[in-house]
Design a protein around this motif. Structure first.
Motif, PDB file in Angstrom:
ATOM      1  N   ASN A 179      22.334  18.665  47.692  1.00 37.66           N
ATOM      2  CA  ASN A 179      23.416  19.624  47.436  1.00 37.66           C
ATOM      3  C   ASN A 179      23.591  20.604  48.598  1.00 37.66           C
ATOM      4  OD1 ASN A 179      23.757  18.546  44.791  1.00 37.66           O
ATOM      5  ND2 ASN A 179      22.009  19.771  44.101  1.00 37.66           N
ATOM      6  N   ARG A 180      23.542  20.060  49.830  1.00 40.09           N
ATOM      7  CA  ARG A 180      23.676  20.901  51.019  1.00 40.09           C
ATOM      8  C   ARG A 180      25.083  21.466  51.108  1.00 40.09           C
ATOM      9  NH1 ARG A 180      24.863  20.050  56.855  1.00 40.09           N
ATOM     10  NH2 ARG A 180      25.877  18.157  56.137  1.00 40.09           N
ATOM     11  N   SER A 181      25.194  22.757  51.287  1.00 46.71           N
ATOM     12  CA  SER A 181      26.494  23.396  51.488  1.00 46.71           C
ATOM     13  C   SER A 181      26.344  24.457  52.562  1.00 46.71           C
ATOM     14  CB  SER A 181      27.009  24.024  50.192  1.00 46.71           C
ATOM     15  OG  SER A 181      26.143  25.050  49.758  1.00 46.71           O
ATOM     16  N   ILE A 182      27.365  24.597  53.402  1.00 44.09           N
ATOM     17  CA  ILE A 182      27.322  25.556  54.497  1.00 44.09           C
ATOM     18  C   ILE A 182      28.432  26.575  54.312  1.00 44.09           C
ATOM     19  CG2 ILE A 182      27.467  25.867  56.989  1.00 44.09           C
ATOM     20  CD1 ILE A 182      26.405  23.046  57.342  1.00 44.09           C
ATOM     21  N   PHE A 183      28.035  27.827  54.190  1.00 47.73           N
ATOM     22  CA  PHE A 183      28.991  28.922  54.045  1.00 47.73           C
ATOM     23  C   PHE A 183      29.605  29.234  55.413  1.00 47.73           C
ATOM     24  CE2 PHE A 183      29.836  33.533  54.151  1.00 47.73           C
ATOM     25  CZ  PHE A 183      30.736  33.632  53.095  1.00 47.73           C
ATOM     26  N   SER A 184      30.928  29.362  55.466  1.00 51.61           N
ATOM     27  CA  SER A 184      31.618  29.644  56.730  1.00 51.61           C
ATOM     28  C   SER A 184      32.206  31.052  56.677  1.00 51.61           C
ATOM     29  CB  SER A 184      32.727  28.608  56.970  1.00 51.61           C
ATOM     30  OG  SER A 184      32.189  27.306  57.067  1.00 51.61           O
ATOM     31  N   GLY A 185      31.470  32.004  57.198  1.00 51.71           N
ATOM     32  CA  GLY A 185      31.928  33.381  57.146  1.00 51.71           C
ATOM     33  C   GLY A 185      32.159  34.024  58.496  1.00 51.71           C
ATOM     34  N   LEU A 186      31.933  33.269  59.580  1.00 49.70           N
ATOM     35  CA  LEU A 186      32.034  33.867  60.916  1.00 49.70           C
ATOM     36  C   LEU A 186      33.462  34.285  61.246  1.00 49.70           C
ATOM     37  CD1 LEU A 186      30.825  34.662  63.631  1.00 49.70           C
ATOM     38  CD2 LEU A 186      31.121  32.282  64.386  1.00 49.70           C
ATOM     39  N   ASP A 187      34.434  33.422  60.986  1.00 46.78           N
ATOM     40  CA  ASP A 187      35.820  33.726  61.352  1.00 46.78           C
ATOM     41  C   ASP A 187      36.327  34.997  60.662  1.00 46.78           C
ATOM     42  OD1 ASP A 187      38.348  33.315  62.559  1.00 46.78           O
ATOM     43  OD2 ASP A 187      39.085  32.353  60.750  1.00 46.78           O
ATOM     44  N   PRO A 188      36.215  35.126  59.333  1.00 42.30           N
ATOM     45  CA  PRO A 188      36.689  36.376  58.721  1.00 42.30           C
ATOM     46  C   PRO A 188      35.880  37.600  59.139  1.00 42.30           C
ATOM     47  CG  PRO A 188      35.612  34.969  57.089  1.00 42.30           C
ATOM     48  CD  PRO A 188      35.801  34.150  58.311  1.00 42.30           C
ATOM     49  N   THR A 189      34.589  37.409  59.402  1.00 42.25           N
ATOM     50  CA  THR A 189      33.759  38.533  59.846  1.00 42.25           C
ATOM     51  C   THR A 189      34.220  39.039  61.206  1.00 42.25           C
ATOM     52  OG1 THR A 189      31.835  37.758  58.592  1.00 42.25           O
ATOM     53  CG2 THR A 189      31.404  39.251  60.419  1.00 42.25           C
ATOM     54  N   LEU A 190      34.513  38.123  62.119  1.00 44.01           N
ATOM     55  CA  LEU A 190      34.984  38.510  63.450  1.00 44.01           C
ATOM     56  C   LEU A 190      36.368  39.156  63.388  1.00 44.01           C
ATOM     57  CD1 LEU A 190      33.923  35.704  65.956  1.00 44.01           C
ATOM     58  CD2 LEU A 190      33.478  38.142  66.146  1.00 44.01           C
ATOM     59  N   LYS A 191      37.249  38.586  62.587  1.00 42.16           N
ATOM     60  CA  LYS A 191      38.597  39.162  62.465  1.00 42.16           C
ATOM     61  C   LYS A 191      38.523  40.587  61.936  1.00 42.16           C
ATOM     62  CE  LYS A 191      41.297  34.908  61.896  1.00 42.16           C
ATOM     63  NZ  LYS A 191      42.113  34.099  60.952  1.00 42.16           N
ATOM     64  N   ARG A 192      37.711  40.783  60.926  1.00 47.10           N
ATOM     65  CA  ARG A 192      37.531  42.118  60.341  1.00 47.10           C
ATOM     66  C   ARG A 192      36.976  43.088  61.382  1.00 47.10           C
ATOM     67  NH1 ARG A 192      33.911  40.694  57.093  1.00 47.10           N
ATOM     68  NH2 ARG A 192      35.259  39.854  55.484  1.00 47.10           N
ATOM     69  N   PHE A 193      36.040  42.610  62.162  1.00 47.12           N
ATOM     70  CA  PHE A 193      35.379  43.426  63.179  1.00 47.12           C
ATOM     71  C   PHE A 193      36.353  43.836  64.272  1.00 47.12           C
ATOM     72  CE2 PHE A 193      32.640  43.448  67.122  1.00 47.12           C
ATOM     73  CZ  PHE A 193      31.954  44.609  66.836  1.00 47.12           C
ATOM     74  N   LEU A 194      37.167  42.915  64.749  1.00 48.70           N
ATOM     75  CA  LEU A 194      38.094  43.185  65.847  1.00 48.70           C
ATOM     76  C   LEU A 194      39.271  44.040  65.389  1.00 48.70           C
ATOM     77  CD1 LEU A 194      38.168  39.691  67.581  1.00 48.70           C
ATOM     78  CD2 LEU A 194      36.948  41.722  68.335  1.00 48.70           C
ATOM     79  N   GLU A 195      39.641  43.954  64.125  1.00 45.48           N
ATOM     80  CA  GLU A 195      40.761  44.733  63.620  1.00 45.48           C
ATOM     81  C   GLU A 195      40.378  46.152  63.238  1.00 45.48           C
ATOM     82  OE1 GLU A 195      42.126  42.393  60.384  1.00 45.48           O
ATOM     83  OE2 GLU A 195      43.062  40.854  61.655  1.00 45.48           O
ATOM     84  N   SER A 196      39.083  46.398  63.029  1.00 45.08           N
ATOM     85  CA  SER A 196      38.656  47.714  62.563  1.00 45.08           C
ATOM     86  C   SER A 196      38.585  48.713  63.708  1.00 45.08           C
ATOM     87  CB  SER A 196      37.283  47.596  61.899  1.00 45.08           C
ATOM     88  OG  SER A 196      36.336  47.044  62.791  1.00 45.08           O
ATOM     89  N   LYS A 197      38.647  49.975  63.354  1.00 42.23           N
ATOM     90  CA  LYS A 197      38.585  51.047  64.340  1.00 42.23           C
ATOM     91  C   LYS A 197      37.147  51.363  64.686  1.00 42.23           C
ATOM     92  CE  LYS A 197      42.908  53.136  62.750  1.00 42.23           C
ATOM     93  NZ  LYS A 197      43.538  54.361  62.199  1.00 42.23           N
TER      94      LYS A 197
END
Length: 359
Positions: free
Chosen positions: A337-355
């Motif tokens: 039941n291997r599953s890989i969570f993909s959170g890098l893209d939204p984390t980076l977008k949030r980081f670059l958009e924040s002040k």
């Protein structure tokens, strides 16, 4: 234009390789990128990224013991570590002004915080593995510096499918944290269709244990009927050791080439460093023998955790013997039941958009 400084810790190459997908995602975002690295790290990253800026860094100059408990050895070096963090923090103020940096992504480099830019700290070791009496001291010291950053990024799946066990638990951390999922240079790559080697020996980590590991395993290798590839973990070293007794040597290997050689029937012998484990999980390669670095409590914990969680084979470096390890008939587990969570893209977008202030 936004300019992001990526700064991986220089203890071994695991922190550097797991920053590769971060840099790749940043390139897609169209920002300017600089990397604060040592020569060895630059040799590795420079082979992959020819169009990013490199800034020289000396790191913390922490030494690893040849024997004994790493946690205790690290505790004794806290004054040197704190001195290195202070120097690093002074340096970052100058680099921000000199290079026009707007965001900093630090992989376990504690001194790279600054209130004038947005900062993120990458770590899978929120709770350090150490003797019971030392754990509270090390956690509070760890938390003190982590919370100087705006965000903490955890390179792991969220529970219950996390890969680092209790190490990556964010409990007790009081700044925003985000799971990126496993960060590996092998993301999206597939194993080759042809089996080239029976055994791949992947040597990694800082000295002197890297050399001890290489010497011990090669001195006891006696399978003339098996082919073995030794990847020595030495990027930037041009001349390879000539092949002998069925052994092929490479000082370094690209992620793509490694993936091609990780045939499902090839046995991989490697350290239980977390970056290596993320690679294995990404490639679904469980035909593996883990040999944790002696005295390195994190690797010993991860080896034990992966043995219990996934059934991985674990041997100690001291007791390992080729003639007692039947690689031909040894039972290997498979990820269920291997599953890989993909959170890098939204984390980076949030980081670059924040002040440039805490969320």
């Amino acid at each position: 234009m936004q300019k992001v400084l990526v700064a991986p810790l220089d203890w071994g190459l695991g922190h550097t390789t797991r920053c590769i997908p971060v840099i790749e995602q940043l390139k897609k975002s169209g920002v300017s990128i600089a990397c604060l690295v040592s020569k060895r790290q630059k040799d590795l990253l420079g082979e992959i990224f020819s169009d990013i800026e490199f800034i020289d860094s000396n790191g913390y100059n922490i030494t690893y013991p040849s024997s004994g408990n790493l946690a205790i050895a690290m505790l004794l070096q806290i004054p040197k570590l704190l001195s290195g963090i202070r120097k690093e923090n002074k340096q970052i103020s100058k680099l921000i002004a000199q290079y026009g940096i707007t965001h900093i992504i630090s992989d376990n480099r504690f001194g790279l915080y600054n209130s004038s830019v947005k900062t993120a700290f990458i770590t899978h070791q929120v709770h350090l593995e150490a003797p019971a009496l030392l754990k509270p001291v090390l956690f509070y010291l760890n938390r003190y510096f982590i919370e100087k950053f705006d965000q903490m990024w955890i390179p792991d799946n969220p529970p219950p499918g996390n890969l680092a066990g209790s190490l990556s638990s964010p409990s007790g951390i009081r700044i925003p944290y985000f799971y990126t999922g496993p960060l590996t240079r092998l993301t999206g790559l597939k194993p080759g269709n042809k089996k080239v080697f029976d055994i791949i020996l992947l040597i990694s980590g800082p000295e002197p244990q890297r050399s001890y590991f290489e010497k011990q395993l090669l001195e006891h290798y006696n399978f003339s009927d098996k082919s073995m590839l030794v990847i020595r973990g030495l990027p930037g070293l041009d001349e390879n050791i000539p092949s002998k007794k069925g052994i092929t040597f490479l000082n370094h290997i690209s992620g793509k080439h490694l993936a091609e050689l990780l045939h499902p029937e090839t046995v991989l012998i490697c350290r239980s460093g977390y970056s290596t484990l993320m690679d294995l999980y990404s490639m679904n390669h469980s035909r593996t023998i883990l040999i944790p670095t002696p005295g390195q409590t994190e690797q010993e914990y991860l080896a034990s955790y992966w043995n219990k969680q996934f059934g991985f084979n674990v041997l100690s470096q001291k007791s390992f013997a080729w003639d007692k390890t039947d690689l031909g008939t040894k039972a290997f587990p498979a990820f269920d039941n291997r599953s890989i969570f993909s959170g890098l893209d939204p984390t980076l977008k949030r980081f670059l958009e924040s002040k440039n202030q805490q969320n």
